[in-house]
Scaffold this active site. Structure first.
Site, short mmCIF file in Angstrom:
data_model
loop_
_atom_site.label_atom_id
_atom_site.label_comp_id
_atom_site.label_asym_id
_atom_site.label_seq_id
_atom_site.Cartn_x
_atom_site.Cartn_y
_atom_site.Cartn_z
N LYS A 1 0.87 -1.19 0.00
CA LYS A 1 0.00 0.00 0.00
C LYS A 1 0.90 1.23 0.00
O LYS A 1 2.02 1.18 0.51
CB LYS A 1 -0.89 0.01 1.25
CG LYS A 1 -2.11 0.89 1.13
CD LYS A 1 -3.28 0.19 0.47
CE LYS A 1 -4.42 1.14 0.21
NZ LYS A 1 -5.63 0.43 -0.26
N ASP B 1 -7.00 4.44 -4.61
CA ASP B 1 -7.64 4.30 -3.29
C ASP B 1 -8.25 5.67 -3.02
O ASP B 1 -8.49 6.44 -3.96
CB ASP B 1 -6.62 3.89 -2.22
CG ASP B 1 -7.27 3.48 -0.89
OD1 ASP B 1 -7.85 2.39 -0.82
OD2 ASP B 1 -7.21 4.26 0.08
P1 NDP Z 1 -12.95 7.83 -2.78
O1 NDP Z 1 -11.88 8.84 -2.63
O2 NDP Z 1 -13.55 7.61 -4.13
O3 NDP Z 1 -14.15 8.15 -1.77
C1 NDP Z 1 -13.95 8.22 -0.40
C2 NDP Z 1 -15.25 8.63 0.26
O4 NDP Z 1 -15.13 8.49 1.65
C3 NDP Z 1 -15.63 10.07 -0.01
O5 NDP Z 1 -17.01 10.20 -0.04
C4 NDP Z 1 -15.01 10.77 1.20
O6 NDP Z 1 -15.63 12.01 1.51
C5 NDP Z 1 -15.30 9.78 2.28
N1 NDP Z 1 -14.32 9.93 3.37
C6 NDP Z 1 -12.97 9.87 3.29
N2 NDP Z 1 -12.41 10.10 4.48
C7 NDP Z 1 -13.45 10.33 5.31
C8 NDP Z 1 -13.54 10.62 6.70
N3 NDP Z 1 -12.44 10.74 7.45
N4 NDP Z 1 -14.77 10.76 7.23
C9 NDP Z 1 -15.90 10.64 6.47
N5 NDP Z 1 -15.87 10.38 5.16
C10 NDP Z 1 -14.67 10.22 4.61
O7 NDP Z 1 -12.35 6.48 -2.21
P2 NDP Z 1 -12.81 4.98 -2.45
O8 NDP Z 1 -14.28 4.92 -2.65
O9 NDP Z 1 -11.93 4.40 -3.48
O10 NDP Z 1 -12.40 4.29 -1.07
C11 NDP Z 1 -13.29 4.19 0.05
C12 NDP Z 1 -12.84 3.09 0.97
O11 NDP Z 1 -12.81 1.84 0.25
C13 NDP Z 1 -11.42 3.23 1.57
O12 NDP Z 1 -11.40 2.66 2.85
C14 NDP Z 1 -10.58 2.39 0.62
O13 NDP Z 1 -9.38 1.94 1.24
C15 NDP Z 1 -11.53 1.23 0.38
N6 NDP Z 1 -11.25 0.44 -0.80
C16 NDP Z 1 -11.22 1.01 -2.04
C17 NDP Z 1 -10.98 0.23 -3.15
C18 NDP Z 1 -11.09 0.78 -4.53
O14 NDP Z 1 -11.09 -0.03 -5.48
N7 NDP Z 1 -11.22 2.08 -4.75
C19 NDP Z 1 -10.62 -1.19 -3.02
C20 NDP Z 1 -10.76 -1.72 -1.67
C21 NDP Z 1 -11.02 -0.90 -0.62
P3 NDP Z 1 -14.91 13.41 1.16
O15 NDP Z 1 -15.19 13.62 -0.30
O16 NDP Z 1 -15.54 14.39 2.05
O17 NDP Z 1 -13.44 13.22 1.45
#
Ligand code: NDP
Length: 451
Positions: free
Chosen positions: A130, A170
């Site tokens: 990562k 991510d």
């Molecule tokens: P994105 O950047 O596309 O979206 C992240 C989302 O989570 C946004 O809506 C963001 O809101 C919100 N968020 C982030 N930090 C916080 C916080 N501290 N409190 C509240 N909301 C928060 O990321 P992904 O959708 O790709 O990833 C989301 C999760 O899924 C992560 O844990 C990631 O590790 C996991 N994941 C992702 C994969 C992928 O293929 N993309 C694969 C496996 C796991 P805001 O816009 O306000 O920041």
């Protein structure tokens, strides 16, 4: 060594804490796995002798580097970049890159550790890694993001490669950032290879990669329900987040007949009692991910919905939950509220969204709990398929990939079941995922001797 000479769980964790001071997320992730593994290996001397868990909890290497870039006002900015290469016993390191202001070594070590087990569960030959940076893409221009990505890759390129380490996206790293990083890698090395996944379709990306994590989490939820004789039809679902994973989880849940009533971001959550239709989800995708807007704007667009500033969605009544935002977004108290309100099953789209005490609450209440390392493995699985397509220089159709994703998620569910069934009939998926993920990596490590 006699069995009684082995360190116990407490002594093991003391060592992890001593060697990794202050890295609380890393301690949390290791503990969650160690509880189940200590139980599993209690009568398996060979894993103790070879110190397998201790070796897995010590990354192969942690690379940390300075990333300098110039903002649009010609100020010089300095960020810290990382790549944690946790374990490559079963394949090249593989795992996403996160750009978020909260990024630090502890968070990336926890994610790389988790990734090792997750990748093992997919059945594909991928080790765990990562990376990321404390760069905050919010409010930055495209040109600033490009300059940062180029500077980040100017150091990272020497540590990655198609057979060495293949990063992906991510939080904060989507198609735009992957494009800038791939462009810089190609420019420096003069090689056109699959060094990153999540690429655009025009330059080696795979169909279904964008949807894979969210869809996969819902497939896992569907399989847990089906094992218990239930289905998704008509169930009320809470989803957190509004990024890649959340919007695609909401989309698939809706397609399967469930009613998704919440989405969120770091500003708060939206409650739409009517449910998110495809049209509404498409609006969120465009607004959040393309226009880079806020979820709070949803209530101006769709009447009947309410925005709850600074809150998380877990107080809303539901049957099912899909946390898809970030780590530690469900506290013990929130887990208790969910149970009190009738939660039947939860699948983690985000990585480690539930604190360990919250997982215990779900276990005790016999709520079906799909842990991240199993439930969100669909994304990295299709990344693995992207690597195969790149190596063979071919592209599979969306139908083929959808089927492969569905089969892989079913396979992961089956692997968890192998070790998850308790005597009381409750299926402890967290335990099943930990043991099934551990076993393959551990056995490969044994084959290599002391390295
Ligand atoms: P994105 O950047 O596309 O979206 C992240 C989302 O989570 C946004 O809506 C963001 O809101 C919100 N968020 C982030 N930090 C916080 C916080 N501290 N409190 C509240 N909301 C928060 O990321 P992904 O959708 O790709 O990833 C989301 C999760 O899924 C992560 O844990 C990631 O590790 C996991 N994941 C992702 C994969 C992928 O293929 N993309 C694969 C496996 C796991 P805001 O816009 O306000 O920041």
């Amino acid at each position: 060594m006699a069995a009684s000479d082995h360190v116990n769980l407490e002594q093991f964790m003391e060592g992890v804490q001593r060697r990794n001071p202050g890295e609380t997320e890393f301690h949390q992730a290791v503990y969650e796995v160690a509880v189940d593994i200590f139980d599993f290996i209690a009568d398996k001397e060979i894993y103790h002798e070879a110190q397998i868990l201790r070796r897995m909890a010590e990354p192969d290497r942690v690379i940390s580097f300075r990333v300098c870039w110039e903002d649009d006002n010609h100020n010089i900015r300095v960020q810290r970049g990382y790549r944690v290469q946790n374990n490559n016993a079963i394949g090249p390191y593989k795992g996403g890159i996160r750009f978020h202001k909260s990024v630090n070594q502890s968070i990336l070590k926890f994610l790389a550790f988790e990734q090792t087990f997750k990748n093992s569960l997919t059945g594909l030959p991928m080790g765990g890694g990562k990376g990321g940076s404390d760069f905050n893409p919010k409010g930055k221009s495209d040109a600033e993001v490009m300059r940062f990505c180029q500077s980040f890759m100017t150091e990272l390129y020497r540590h990655v490669g198609e057979d060495t380490d293949v990063p992906a996206g991510d939080i904060g790293v989507g198609a735009r950032e992957i494009g800038y990083m791939f462009g810089q890698y190609k420019r420096i090395t003069n090689e056109y290879v699959g060094v990153l996944t999540g690429k655009g379709l025009e330059y080696g990306g795979s169909l279904v990669r964008t949807e894979a994590t969210g869809y996969g989490a819902v497939y896992f939820l569907q399989d847990m329900l089906s094992e218990a004789g239930e289905d998704m039809e008509g169930k009320t679902v809470l989803v957190s987040g509004s990024g890649n994973v959340a919007t695609h989880a909401a989309e698939k849940a809706t397609q399967l007949g469930a009613k998704v009533v919440t989405l969120s971001d770091s500003g708060g959550f939206v409650h739409d009692p009517e449910g998110f239709t495809q049209e509404k989800i498409d609006w969120v995708k465009e607004h959040k991910n393309k226009q880079r807007g806020r979820i709070s704007d949803y209530v101006d667009e769709f009447k009947g919905a309410t925005f709850h500033e600074g809150e998380r969605p877990w107080g809303v009544e539901c049957d099912l939950a899909l946390p898809c935002a970030t780590q530690n977004e469900i506290s013990k108290e929130e887990a208790e509220t969910l149970v009190k309100n009738g939660l039947k099953a939860i699948a983690e789209g985000a990585n480690m969204p539930t604190v360990n005490e919250g997982v215990e609450v779900f276990r005790e209440a016999k709520v079906l709990f799909g842990p991240a390392k199993a439930a969100n493995a669909g994304g990295v699985a299709v990344s693995g398929l992207e690597m195969s397509q790149n190596s063979a220089r071919i592209s599979w159709s969306a139908d083929e990939l959808q089927k492969l994703l569905r089969d892989i998620m079913e396979g992961i569910h089956g692997s968890c079941l192998e070790y998850a069934k308790g005597t009381d009939g409750y299926v402890d998926y967290a335990k099943g995922a930990n043991i099934a993920g551990f076993k393959k990596v551990a056995d490969a490590m044994l084959a290599f001797g002391v390295v």
